[in-house]
Scaffold this active site. Structure first.
Site, mmCIF file in Angstrom:
data_model
loop_
_atom_site.group_PDB
_atom_site.id
_atom_site.type_symbol
_atom_site.label_atom_id
_atom_site.label_comp_id
_atom_site.label_asym_id
_atom_site.label_seq_id
_atom_site.Cartn_x
_atom_site.Cartn_y
_atom_site.Cartn_z
ATOM 1 N N GLU A 183 1.364 -0.429 -4.975
ATOM 2 C CA GLU A 183 0.512 0.684 -5.345
ATOM 3 C C GLU A 183 1.401 1.924 -5.436
ATOM 4 O OE1 GLU A 183 -3.413 3.050 -3.640
ATOM 5 O OE2 GLU A 183 -1.718 2.665 -2.331
ATOM 6 N N ASP A 221 0.831 -1.206 0.000
ATOM 7 C CA ASP A 221 0.000 0.000 0.000
ATOM 8 C C ASP A 221 0.868 1.260 0.000
ATOM 9 O OD1 ASP A 221 -2.677 1.274 0.437
ATOM 10 O OD2 ASP A 221 -1.738 1.936 2.309
#
Ligand SMILES: [Ca+2]
Ligand SMILES: [Ca+2]
Length: 556
Positions: free
Chosen positions: A302, A257
């Site tokens: 990401e 993330d």
């Protein structure tokens, strides 16, 4: 998923020496026997008289494109997926119960959104990196899920939320007590750095600093998510140790993330090359830290940015990064019914990724995830949503399917509405149905349920299964690179997919009207038959390809 080259285990230092001599970049030896006339590659007039008759052409452009051995992945928000114990909240045992559903879809990997303890419904603010959220079950449940998934040939990756913790994390609670805390430097405090009136804007355009006990801490996303301080070697070592913990438990890798926000904290330092360099260095250190024990761990990041920003992270850090630009491009192409020339732009992007990764990258594809309005809400019509899937699942790289998108689930606006309960039963309720969030986006009569769509060969679910089966049947579709095609037309998107040994031509008609496409001589000589198609009305005869509205064919 590709294995990492063995020399990588020797570490980043050795790796940079090797990459410096350019041994792995450029031409791939797999394509050495795949020579093709330059005339064809230019995308101009083909030169059939020069094309070798027995061994049809593959373009030089293709020769420079690496193969991308791929896996179809399925993204699961555990809270919304399947409830095993009747409390209305999805859980890990529920995911285990539905592994056969994932298997029947054809996916060979699942990505679990955060499963760690957290005060929020979404879990992107972790309070214990080495435990399972009680709402979702226990560590034993997780181990059973991993064992059952592996038994079915399904890999499991989980979200690793490394940039920030929750303010409820014991590290932060202790850190906030004052300068004498052992964990003080695990976070960044403005006053400790001599910043007296902190007012900076964060990299996500919010407030960067937040007050606690008379001091201000850095929190790039939100005050509930304090950024961890990666200048502190203890933080770095701890994050590697956490990764090792989960990989040791049987997890196959991580979705990382907010990967670029480790050092990308302020809107003023966003495009500073120093920031990008520090991010890259950290993620290389992370990769090196897990390499020795877990050389096959799959890391997809990401990095919510364009390919130029993504490329450096593929340099001995991540196997894949999500292709945000491609998501945008597919979504707008299907909505506008306009061919996006995907092959042309991917060809350029992949050359850069190729160079940065020494040929080891695999692209991360998606047409929906938990941060976007649902594809079915954004696409404008069910046909557009189908076309987006037809494009995604015929491209190179690892395609990710966001749970419920295979049913055409809708949901837009607030984040919760993009993450609504998976729809299992035509009655709207029944075994396993999660109820934590009310679903106002998908009416009972919409047919958006597993129960209804499993029985209907023309359903979106059946289309997803068929497209994934095409990948399984055609090595070129599953593992090949991509090259532009000379096949053009209004609303016609075409590209070749190639491995060293095989190739196919994929043609989409993005329009709601039928189209006839005359293949040029070389293409007609190379591709004689429709191997797969979404519509029986799309056919090839005498070099003329008839394309039904919104249809896709794979020619061989
Ligand atoms: Ca439950
Ligand atoms: Ca940060």
């Amino acid at each position: 998923m590709k294995s990492w080259p063995k020399w990588l285990a020797a570490g980043i230092l050795a790796a940079s020496v090797l990459s410096g001599c350019e041994s792995g970049s450029g031409m791939n030896s797999d394509h050495a026997n795949n020579g093709k006339e330059a005339e064809n590659a230019a995308g101009g007039a083909p030169a059939p008289s020069k094309a070798p008759a027995a061994s049809p052409a593959a373009s030089p452009a293709a020769a420079a494109v690496d193969e991308q051995p791929s896996t179809v992945w399925y993204e699961i928000f555990v809270r919304s997926f399947y409830d095993s114990d009747g409390d209305g909240i999805g859980d890990l045992n529920g995911v285990t119960e539905k592994l056969d559903y994932v298997k029947e879809l054809g996916a060979e990997g699942i990505w679990l959104m955060p499963i760690n303890p957290s005060p929020s419904y979404h879990g992107y603010d972790v309070t214990d990196y080495r435990a399972v959220n009680k709402d979702y079950g226990t560590m034993d449940d997780m181990k059973r899920l991993l064992a059952e998934a592996h038994k079915r040939g399904i890999k499991v990756i989980m979200d690793l939320v490394a940039n920030h913790s929750s303010t409820d994390h014991p590290w932060f609670i202790d850190s906030a007590k004052g300068k004498s805390s052992k964990y003080r430097d695990w976070y960044t405090w403005a006053e400790d750095q001599g910043i007296e009136k902190p007012a900076a804007v964060s990299a996500t355009n919010g407030q960067a600093w937040h007050e606690k006990n008379g001091s201000h801490y850095l929190g790039v996303f939100w005050e509930g998510m304090p950024d961890l301080n990666y200048d502190n070697p203890d933080v770095r070592a701890e994050m590697v140790s956490i990764a090792d913990f989960w990989l040791g438990a049987g997890v196959d890798g991580f979705r990382i993330d907010a990967a670029k926000h480790i050092y990308d904290d302020f809107n003023t330092s966003k495009s500073d090359p120093q920031t990008a360099a520090k991010n890259k260095k950290w993620w290389q250190e992370f990769r090196t830290g897990i390499m020795e024990k877990h050389p096959d761990a799959y890391l997809i990041s990401e990095v919510w940015d364009g390919p130029g920003t993504i490329a450096p992270y593929l340099d001995h850090a991540f196997n894949s990064s999500f292709n945000f630009n491609l998501n945008d491009s597919i979504r707008s192409a299907v909505a506008a019914e306009r061919a996006p020339d995907i092959a042309g732009s991917l060809d350029r992007v992949y050359k850069a990724f190729e160079k940065s990764s020494d040929g080891s990258f695999v692209d991360g594809l998606f047409i929906g995830n938990h941060d976007f309005d649902r594809l079915a809400s954004a696409a404008g019509s069910p046909e557009h949503a189908r076309m987006a899937a037809q494009i995604e699942l015929t491209l190179p790289g690892n395609p990710f399917v966001y749970y419920g998108d295979e049913l055409g689930m809708k949901g837009a606006g607030r984040d919760e509405f993009k993450r609504l309960p998976m729809r299992w039963h035509s009655a709207g309720s029944g075994k396993g149905q999660t109820t934590w969030q009310k679903d106002l986006a998908n009416p009972a009569s919409s047919g958006v349920t597993v129960e209804e769509q499993e029985k209907d060969p023309s359903s979106l679910l059946s289309l997803y299964k068929m497209l994934i089966q095409w990948r399984a049947a055609e090595p070129a579709l599953r593992d090949g690179g991509i090259a532009p095609s000379t096949v053009k037309g209004d609303g016609i998107e075409a590209y070749e997919r190639l491995t060293a040994k095989e190739r196919v031509l994929v043609v989409h008609n993005l329009k709601g009207a039928a189209r006839k496409v005359q293949l040029d001589e070389a293409t007609a000589a190379a591709y004689g038959a429709v191997a797969h198609g979404t519509s029986p009305e799309s056919r090839l005869s005498g070099g003329v390809l008839e394309m039904a509205p919104y249809s896709t064919v794979v020619l061989k």
